[in-house]
Write a protein that holds these residues in place. Structure first.
Motif, mmCIF file in Angstrom:
data_model
loop_
_atom_site.group_PDB
_atom_site.id
_atom_site.type_symbol
_atom_site.label_atom_id
_atom_site.label_comp_id
_atom_site.label_asym_id
_atom_site.label_seq_id
_atom_site.Cartn_x
_atom_site.Cartn_y
_atom_site.Cartn_z
ATOM 1 N N THR A 12 0.831 -1.211 0.000
ATOM 2 C CA THR A 12 0.000 0.000 0.000
ATOM 3 C C THR A 12 0.861 1.256 0.000
ATOM 4 O O THR A 12 0.591 2.214 -0.733
ATOM 5 N N LEU A 13 1.903 1.264 0.829
ATOM 6 C CA LEU A 13 2.768 2.442 0.920
ATOM 7 C C LEU A 13 3.551 2.666 -0.369
ATOM 8 O O LEU A 13 3.752 3.810 -0.794
ATOM 9 N N ILE A 14 4.013 1.598 -0.974
ATOM 10 C CA ILE A 14 4.745 1.737 -2.235
ATOM 11 C C ILE A 14 3.832 2.323 -3.309
ATOM 12 O O ILE A 14 4.212 3.238 -4.040
ATOM 13 N N LYS A 15 2.613 1.800 -3.392
ATOM 14 C CA LYS A 15 1.674 2.303 -4.393
ATOM 15 C C LYS A 15 1.256 3.743 -4.096
ATOM 16 O O LYS A 15 1.007 4.522 -5.018
ATOM 17 N N ARG A 16 1.201 4.080 -2.832
ATOM 18 C CA ARG A 16 0.770 5.430 -2.463
ATOM 19 C C ARG A 16 1.841 6.473 -2.774
ATOM 20 O O ARG A 16 1.553 7.519 -3.354
ATOM 21 N N TYR A 17 3.075 6.191 -2.376
ATOM 22 C CA TYR A 17 4.116 7.204 -2.454
ATOM 23 C C TYR A 17 5.061 7.047 -3.642
ATOM 24 O O TYR A 17 5.611 8.031 -4.126
ATOM 25 N N SER A 18 5.292 5.829 -4.097
ATOM 26 C CA SER A 18 6.353 5.611 -5.087
ATOM 27 C C SER A 18 5.868 4.839 -6.304
ATOM 28 O O SER A 18 6.655 4.175 -6.978
ATOM 29 N N GLU A 19 4.588 4.924 -6.587
ATOM 30 C CA GLU A 19 4.014 4.137 -7.679
ATOM 31 C C GLU A 19 4.600 4.523 -9.032
ATOM 32 O O GLU A 19 4.693 3.694 -9.941
ATOM 33 N N PHE A 20 5.003 5.786 -9.169
ATOM 34 C CA PHE A 20 5.440 6.266 -10.483
ATOM 35 C C PHE A 20 6.940 6.519 -10.552
ATOM 36 O O PHE A 20 7.405 7.264 -11.414
ATOM 37 N N ILE A 21 7.703 5.904 -9.638
ATOM 38 C CA ILE A 21 9.160 5.962 -9.740
ATOM 39 C C ILE A 21 9.592 5.336 -11.073
ATOM 40 O O ILE A 21 9.010 4.346 -11.535
ATOM 41 N N ASN A 22 10.654 5.863 -11.688
ATOM 42 C CA ASN A 22 11.076 5.403 -13.015
ATOM 43 C C ASN A 22 11.507 3.944 -13.055
ATOM 44 O O ASN A 22 11.437 3.290 -14.090
ATOM 45 N N PHE A 23 11.979 3.434 -11.917
ATOM 46 C CA PHE A 23 12.575 2.100 -11.895
ATOM 47 C C PHE A 23 11.608 1.098 -11.263
ATOM 48 O O PHE A 23 10.824 1.463 -10.374
#
Length: 850
Positions: free
Chosen positions: A273-284
């Motif tokens: 959930t946290l990854i999708k919330r804060y870093s979902e659109f990181i390039n890698f």
């Protein structure tokens, strides 16, 4: 002393006035003393200075020391005998501030560490543009982030294949608080390329101590051996060469020992959930290690042993029965042998670990709009909003200027059920990103309340965030962004509106052409062929036009109230919003609406105003007596049936230089040539009905402000209207219907009523005769009151004295049915047979009880 000196000066010098001279002298003396006490010479140079160098994130820090009240020799002695000391930072105290004060949420730690890993990957990718060998081969060349949680060990591990750190980097970047490796890298590469890295404050790493007691960092740089950095959020840390050698290949591995009060972050679902919330659109790509349990078949050893025992017993029995052989028995035996030869298995639960790609949604806003397909926009909208329907419309743009940002805004197909329930709370319809890292979706002023249905993302490269990256530091920046977002959102709606208007105009033109064709016959075959080609083109246009009309109809049904709220609140964009409004009118068919622009275009020649009336429904308003003269003139009247309509229109005085005029209020004007002629006729009628007007006004008393000859009635005898600035009947009804209404708040706006009478109506003519002949007759008064009450009901007002109204109604009914006014109601007749039966039942019930 000053006064004494001045006194002496005046006495000794006689007529020579030396006060100005003494004042100037005194001022100079004060200035000299001030310079001496502050340690500043008259030539502007410091009296004395000393420097102390420190190394808390900067190479040199100089400060000037001043000596107050010392002579030159004493100052020199102090400078020679003094010992320079370095400033010492209270690292423990600083760490406590970072851990407990800088961040508002513990979950931020994951965003910060992923951002740091993304920066490390960006750095190695940037270097690989000039030297591809730095990436290495095999898995080492893959630029990825891996996250895993170990519940048994109580640890979370984040691994990246980025640039890694040397021993000196560990000392400088992790050993010096607020020293940013990203910032140094940016300075180094500023001339060589445009790098958009995230961690520029140098404190993001220390957010690990929000959830961890101790942290171990293992890192490998291409130019150094693999090293280990260990710390426990105190004033010390340890750096050593990794005795295991090079296990990473390249990159960094951060392992956190989670605190007891932060064990929820060991759960896979929470991390996902946290990854999708804060870093979902990181390039890698970000991979999360997940645990899956499934049932698998394994050999059953116990069952095989039992089968072997059975086989031995069966062999013994077969020897006994060798003489009795049958073909069918042989076939059955062959089948049973096949079953026995199959290995025995059993189902057991097996737990396996897999790497799951979490950030599979791409940041499409960083691409050019021409490169993004509609399907991609629709999928992105669904992933962003968790809705099932495609968006009604979208706009993808890049804003440049004082603040640069990219954005995609969507209009949903349907309004959320709680759209107007959350107007007073923080909005979460827009998600703010900085370099594709989520910052926040809770804002007070990023989008006005009436546009809270707009969904989308805003991503900027240079927003002025605070150190924790949770808040914008400048409200001025928010205002700039808000202005641009509102402008683009209104442009999107404007295009929808214009498409609908153009489609309707095209339909009207087609209808006219069809009428012309019906009147004139086709001339020649060539013209027919041309017409057929034209019809094919028109059919294509019709399908697009119908779609545009339906699209805007859906938009207005879902968000029309929000647009009207904008008319009330947004004074700057009121004219733009007015073009988006749609209403029913006297000329629209069922299900159709008209815009104010189209209303103005089809205004009758000589018409100067836009006329409207508010009420419950189109059906009720069509029968209103207020529209009689307007209909007779052929003027179109807008029906406002939405409760917010009359609130909104009060903030619109005019539209395209045409005044909006309420047909239910007094002083109705037409502005044409006929109006002057009618005015003369009304003056003449007023003189003829002078006695009736005086008598009627006296009868009604304070209920009404005045009685006038109507300029709006043609078939009705009377109408009750309100003042120009007071509440109409519809508005009074809405105010009273409010759950928490305070009558005192709207009573002053409930203006006095004005009675308009039609001098040419037979009821008024006959009432005028009765008023002259028998003004004190009760029957005449009752008729006059009944006429007024019926006009009140027709206008939508409540009757003040309902019991008196009922009495008058009964009196009229009796007169119409020729019943004596004093006739009494007969008493209910008694039936003797029924009484006897009831007595029998009671006596039987008593017997049963006995």
């Amino acid at each position: 002393s000053v006064s004494l000196l001045l006194d002496c000066g005046w006495k000794t010098m006689g007529d020579i006035k030396i006060l100005p001279i003494l004042s100037a002298t005194l001022l100079v003396a004060c200035l000299l003393q001030a310079c001496f006490m502050t340690g500043v010479h008259c030539d502007g140079t410091p009296a004395a200075s000393a420097t102390a160098d420190g190394d808390l994130g900067t190479d040199k820090a100089a400060s000037t020391l001043s000596y107050d009240g010392f002579s030159a020799e004493e100052k020199k002695a102090l400078e020679q005998g003094g010992q320079k000391q370095e400033f010492q930072a209270e690292v423990g105290r600083l760490m406590d501030i970072i851990i407990n004060s800088l961040y508002s949420k513990k979950e931020i730690f994951l965003r910060e560490l992923i951002s740091n890993a993304s920066d490390a990957l960006d750095k190695i990718r940037f270097l690989s543009l000039t030297d591809p060998k730095v990436l290495g081969e095999g898995d080492q060349s893959k630029l990825e982030i891996h996250i895993e949680a170990d519940k048994e060990a109580g640890t979370i591990t984040i691994t990246d294949t980025g640039i890694g750190m040397t021993r000196d980097d560990l000392m400088n970047n992790l050993g010096t608080i607020a020293k940013s490796g990203t910032s140094s890298f940016l300075e180094k590469m500023a001339k060589e390329g445009d790098m958009n890295l995230i961690g520029q404050f140098g404190v993001g790493f220390y957010s690990v101590y929000l959830v961890a007691d101790s942290v171990t960092v293992v890192t490998k740089h291409n130019d150094d051996d693999q090293h280990v950095w260990v710390s426990q959020a105190d004033a010390s840390f340890t750096v050593a060469k990794d005795p295991r050698g090079n296990t990473l290949g390249r990159g960094t591995k951060i392992t956190m020992k989670v605190k007891e009060d932060a064990t929820e972050f060991l759960e896979e679902d929470q991390l996902r959930t946290l990854i999708k919330r804060y870093s979902e659109f990181i390039n890698f790509p970000i991979y999360l290690q997940t645990t899956k349990t499934e049932e698998v078949e394994v050999p059953d050893e116990d069952a095989e042993k039992k089968d072997e025992e059975k086989k031995e017993e069966e062999k013994k029995e077969e020897k006994k029965d060798e003489d009795d052989v049958d073909v069918s028995d042989v076939e059955e035996e062959d089948e049973s042998k096949d079953d026995k030869d199959k290995p025995k298995t059993k189902k057991v639960k097996k737990t396996s670990k897999e790497w799951e790609l979490v950030n599979d949604t791409k940041a499409i806003w960083v691409r050019s709009p021409s490169d993004v397909k509609d399907e991609e926009y629709n999928n992105f909208f669904k992933s962003l909003t968790k809705e099932f329907d495609d968006p009604l419309d979208k706009i993808h743009f890049t804003a440049e200027g004082e603040i640069q940002f990219r954005s995609i805004l969507f209009i949903p197909k349907k309004a959320p059920s709680d759209l107007f329930d959350k107007l007073q709370t923080k909005q979460n319809n827009l998600r703010l990103y900085v370099r594709r890292v989520f910052i926040s979706d809770e804002f007070d002023d990023l989008m006005p309340r009436y546009l809270s249905f707009i969904r989308g993302v805003v991503d900027s490269e240079d927003l002025p965030l605070n150190v924790s990256r949770e808040m914008l530091q400048q409200s001025r920046v928010l205002k700039v962004i808000k202005k641009k977002l509102v402008s683009k959102a209104l442009d999107m709606m404007k295009k929808l509106s214009e498409a609908e208007e153009n489609a309707i105009e095209a339909e009207e033109e087609e209808d006219k052409e069809e009428e012309d064709k019906a009147k004139a016959e086709a001339a020649g075959k060539e013209e027919k062929d041309k017409e057929e080609d034209k019809e094919e083109e028109e059919e294509e246009g019709e399908s697009d036009g119908e779609e545009a009309i339906k699209k805007y109809k859906d938009f207005h049904e879902s968000f029309g109230k929000a647009i009207k709220l904008g008319i009330i609140e947004d004074t700057k964009n009121r004219k733009k919003l007015a073009k988006l409004l749609r209403f029913e009118s006297t000329r629209t068919k069922d299900g159709e609406t008209v815009s104010l622009s189209r209303y103005v275009k089809r205004m009758k020649e000589g018409q100067k105003h836009i006329y409207y009336i508010a009420g419950d429904s189109k059906k009720d308003l069509e029968a209103s007596p207020f529209l009689e003269k307007l209909k007779k003139r052929g003027y179109e009247v807008i029906f406002m049936t939405d409760p917010i309509d009359e609130y909104a229109v009060q903030h619109m005085d005019e539209y395209e230089d045409h005044k909006l005029m309420n047909a239910a209020k007094e002083d109705l004007k037409f502005g044409d040539k006929e109006e002057k002629k009618e005015k003369k006729r009304r003056e003449k009628a007023k003189e003829n009905l002078k006695d009736l007007i005086e008598w009627y006004k006296k009868l009604l008393g304070e209920k009404v402000e005045k009685l006038v000859i109507s300029n709006r009635l043609t078939t009705s005898p009377m109408a009750v209207v309100t003042g120009t600035y007071g509440y109409t009947a519809n508005m009074e009804r809405l105010m009273k219907a409010q759950a928490l209404n305070d009558p005192s708040r709207y009573s002053f706006m409930a203006s006095k009523k004005t009675v308009e009478i039609n001098p040419y109506h037979p009821v008024i003519i006959e009432l005028n005769k009765k008023a002259k002949d028998s003004p004190e007759d009760d029957e005449t008064k009752d008729l006059a009151n009944m006429l007024y009450d019926s006009a009140l009901i027709t206008a939508g007002f409540d009757i003040d004295d309902q019991s008196a109204f009922q009495t008058r109604m009964l009196k009229m009914l009796k007169a119409g049915l020729k019943i004596d006014e004093d006739a009494k109601v007969e008493e209910e007749p008694e039936d003797e047979g029924e009484e006897e039966e009831e007595e029998k039942k009671e006596s039987e019930e008593k017997k049963d009880e006995l």
